[in-house]
Design an enzyme around this catalytic site. Structure first.
Site, short mmCIF file in Angstrom:
data_model
loop_
_atom_site.label_atom_id
_atom_site.label_comp_id
_atom_site.label_asym_id
_atom_site.label_seq_id
_atom_site.Cartn_x
_atom_site.Cartn_y
_atom_site.Cartn_z
N GLU A 1 57.94 -79.84 24.00
CA GLU A 1 58.39 -78.77 23.44
C GLU A 1 57.39 -77.43 23.58
O GLU A 1 56.39 -77.65 23.24
CB GLU A 1 58.88 -78.83 22.07
CG GLU A 1 59.45 -77.60 21.42
CD GLU A 1 60.10 -78.07 19.93
OE1 GLU A 1 59.47 -78.74 19.29
OE2 GLU A 1 60.81 -77.10 19.24
N HIS B 1 53.13 -78.41 16.53
CA HIS B 1 53.49 -79.71 15.87
C HIS B 1 53.59 -80.93 16.60
O HIS B 1 53.78 -80.79 17.87
CB HIS B 1 54.64 -79.49 14.67
CG HIS B 1 56.07 -79.23 15.60
ND1 HIS B 1 56.49 -77.98 15.88
CD2 HIS B 1 56.92 -80.09 16.20
CE1 HIS B 1 57.54 -78.14 16.53
NE2 HIS B 1 57.70 -79.35 16.80
N HIS C 1 58.15 -86.17 20.17
CA HIS C 1 57.50 -84.93 20.99
C HIS C 1 56.08 -84.21 20.52
O HIS C 1 55.96 -84.46 19.28
CB HIS C 1 58.75 -84.02 21.36
CG HIS C 1 58.97 -83.32 20.07
ND1 HIS C 1 60.10 -83.45 19.30
CD2 HIS C 1 58.62 -81.84 19.57
CE1 HIS C 1 60.39 -82.57 18.44
NE2 HIS C 1 59.57 -81.42 18.62
CO CO Z 1 59.49 -79.80 17.51
#
Ligand code: CO
Length: 138
Positions: free
Chosen positions: A129, A7, A78
């Site tokens: 991430e 994502h 992010h």
């Molecule tokens: Co995230």
């Protein structure tokens, strides 16, 4: 190995307005979910090839509060990559000279899977991430 983009996260000042905006352009958005361990409320836009995570602060010490103070209308926060083994990724990120945020140990993320974050100052100015694609013991 570095896998697909799981994502891209966008910090938003008003989660319900953000959900409504994306629904107006035909997006399928999940119900907002509080993640107290991460200090955020999230909703996911499911796309054919990835997801967009809409992030809103939860609680007084939310890690995205200062980001929204600097970016009052919201912004890309992010990017999350899937990995096979979060511990191997942790080692590789450290060996590449990047700090891991927090205690340095993986936490359980929004999908119930282990995640960790690399420090943006050590990663081309981008908060990254990593999410272990399959559940496993931490
Ligand atoms: Co995230």
């Amino acid at each position: 190995m570095l896998g697909p983009v799981n994502h891209i996260a966008i910090a938003v000042p008003d989660l319900y307005a953000a959900v409504a905006l994306y629904e107006k352009i035909g997006a399928q958005v999940t119900q907002p979910q509080d993640l107290p361990d991460h200090g955020v409320t999230v909703a996911f836009i499911n796309l054919p090839n990835t997801k967009i995570e809409l992030l809103h602060p939860l609680g007084q010490d939310s890690p995205i509060k200062s980001f929204l103070a600097r970016n009052p209308s919201g912004g890309i926060h992010h990017i999350c990559f899937e990995v096979d083994d979060i511990h191997e990724t942790s080692r590789m990120v450290s060996e590449a000279g990047a700090r891991i945020l927090g205690s340095g140990d993986p936490k359980i993320g929004a999908h119930g899977l282990p995640v960790l974050f690399a420090h943006p100052a050590d990663f081309l100015g981008t908060l990254v991430e990593f999410e272990q694609a399959k559940n496993a013991d931490l």
